[in-house]
Design an enzyme around this catalytic site. Structure first.
Site, PDB file in Angstrom:
ATOM      1  N   ARG A   1     -53.055 -74.365  89.041  1.00  0.00           N
ATOM      2  CA  ARG A   1     -53.061 -73.725  87.735  1.00  0.00           C
ATOM      3  C   ARG A   1     -53.283 -74.802  86.674  1.00  0.00           C
ATOM      4  O   ARG A   1     -52.799 -75.927  86.796  1.00  0.00           O
ATOM      5  CB  ARG A   1     -51.727 -73.005  87.468  1.00  0.00           C
ATOM      6  CG  ARG A   1     -51.560 -71.695  88.220  1.00  0.00           C
ATOM      7  CD  ARG A   1     -52.527 -70.634  87.703  1.00  0.00           C
ATOM      8  NE  ARG A   1     -52.317 -69.326  88.300  1.00  0.00           N
ATOM      9  CZ  ARG A   1     -52.937 -68.870  89.377  1.00  0.00           C
ATOM     10  NH1 ARG A   1     -53.816 -69.657  89.997  1.00  0.00           N
ATOM     11  NH2 ARG A   1     -52.710 -67.661  89.833  1.00  0.00           N
TER      12      ARG A   1
ATOM     13  N   GLU B   1     -58.322 -70.414  79.719  1.00  0.00           N
ATOM     14  CA  GLU B   1     -59.506 -69.921  80.417  1.00  0.00           C
ATOM     15  C   GLU B   1     -60.001 -68.643  79.752  1.00  0.00           C
ATOM     16  O   GLU B   1     -59.192 -67.800  79.363  1.00  0.00           O
ATOM     17  CB  GLU B   1     -59.164 -69.667  81.887  1.00  0.00           C
ATOM     18  CG  GLU B   1     -58.732 -70.944  82.620  1.00  0.00           C
ATOM     19  CD  GLU B   1     -58.346 -70.718  84.076  1.00  0.00           C
ATOM     20  OE1 GLU B   1     -58.388 -69.547  84.541  1.00  0.00           O
ATOM     21  OE2 GLU B   1     -58.000 -71.694  84.761  1.00  0.00           O
TER      22      GLU B   1
ATOM     23  N   HIS C   1     -62.758 -71.099  87.737  1.00  0.00           N
ATOM     24  CA  HIS C   1     -61.645 -70.475  88.460  1.00  0.00           C
ATOM     25  C   HIS C   1     -62.185 -69.587  89.584  1.00  0.00           C
ATOM     26  O   HIS C   1     -61.896 -68.397  89.677  1.00  0.00           O
ATOM     27  CB  HIS C   1     -60.755 -69.666  87.518  1.00  0.00           C
ATOM     28  CG  HIS C   1     -59.357 -69.491  88.029  1.00  0.00           C
ATOM     29  ND1 HIS C   1     -58.260 -69.439  87.207  1.00  0.00           N
ATOM     30  CD2 HIS C   1     -58.874 -69.360  89.297  1.00  0.00           C
ATOM     31  CE1 HIS C   1     -57.157 -69.279  87.938  1.00  0.00           C
ATOM     32  NE2 HIS C   1     -57.517 -69.231  89.210  1.00  0.00           N
TER      33      HIS C   1
END
Length: 325
Positions: free
Chosen positions: A237, A266, A285
């Site tokens: 993360r 993000e 991601h």
């Protein structure tokens, strides 16, 4: 009467048919302003939620007095206040296991791409800059035989260790909340404190969850422990890392490069300094982003949700304290 499921993630036709056969479904196709307004309208009658990438805080869930379960299409559960859900007896489920191998593949792809400067040199070729044999200015570094340091030895950490040990002959160091004798035996891995790992590993890979204890775990002090030739990889993360400190470490040559699939915010801001650095490989991601894995994750989430609505204990229950049957 069918229970009401609010779905904020598109499913395959097969999974949608399965869900609609047993529940009344409201699909929110986009989490834009209109979609969030639609969600607020649907929450008062909702018995269950299924989706991903949306922070469901108590102020929002207070609008759902009949809520029984949330099926998150993810492994990480940092978008949820677990104490709040447990107090309300709302079951929270996630989708472990099914994305382990795919995410580990992504981690190793970042290791290889960053060490061998794949993106940088591919862009060089695309721009017409390959006019002669490349020289030392464009050389990368070997991966095989180098020391792999893994911070967080859960399922994904083990899968990464397997690839490094068996595929690339890499000595494995790891740091986690406790030693893992089976991991040490299988991969000839060595448990060590975090500082030792940061100082000795050639590749430092994060595979741990975001919690209050791990937020900003890798800070300026941690980067100062790393060697100038080390490469930093994050597939966990973004908020586990102090991003400003990482940018400074990359600029100042404290580390050689970074392969990053996750970020503090993000999507990543297009003007982020990270995108101006040739020694950074940044991906969106995409750790679990394959057709096969995303379908398996969605199927797992649907199975978790249907079990919860049927009064059964879901296979992947995150907060067992909410189980009241």
């Amino acid at each position: 009467m069918k229970k009401h499921v609010v779905l904020y993630k598109k499913l395959s036709a097969q999974l949608m048919d399965r869900l609609q056969a047993q529940a009344k479904v409201t699909l929110i196709e986009n989490l834009d302003a209109q979609g969030l307004a639609q969600l607020r309208t649907a929450l008062p009658s909702a018995h269950a939620l299924l989706g991903a990438s949306l922070k469901l805080d108590p102020s929002l869930l207070d609008l759902a007095p009949h809520l029984e379960a949330i099926a998150s299409v993810s492994v990480g559960v940092d978008n949820y206040d677990i104490d709040y859900l447990t107090e309300r007896r709302i079951l929270l489920t996630n989708t472990p296991d099914v994305l382990t191998e795919t995410t580990a593949d992504t981690g190793f792809a970042l290791i290889l791409a960053t060490a061998r400067r794949v993106v940088e040199l591919a862009n060089l070729v695309r721009a017409g800059g390959w006019q002669q044999s490349i020289g030392p200015r464009h050389f990368g570094s070997d991966v095989h035989g180098k020391t792999l340091g893994i911070v967080g030895m859960g399922r994904i950490g083990e899968a990464l260790a397997q690839r490094g040990h068996f595929g690339f002959g890499m000595p494995v160091l790891y740091h986690s909340h406790s030693p893992k004798p089976a991991v040490e035996q299988r991969f000839n891995a060595r448990y060590c404190d975090l500082d030792t790992l940061l100082q000795q590993a050639d590749f430092i890979c994060l595979t741990l969850p975001l919690t209050a204890e791990t937020e900003d775990l890798i800070d300026a002090r941690a980067f100062a422990q790393m060697r100038p030739d080390s490469i930093f990889i994050n597939i966990s993360r973004g908020k586990v890392v102090d991003e400003a400190a990482m940018i400074d470490a990359l600029r100042n040559g404290q580390i050689r490069g970074a392969g990053l699939d996750v970020f503090e915010r993000e999507p990543l801001d297009p003007v982020s300094p990270l995108l101006q650095m040739d020694n950074v490989v940044a991906t969106p991601h995409m750790g679990s982003a394959t057709h096969e894995t995303r379908e398996a994750m969605a199927r797992c989430a649907v199975e978790n949700l249907l079990a919860a609505l049927a009064g059964e204990r879901p296979a992947n229950l995150v907060n067992p304290g909410a189980w009241k049957r």
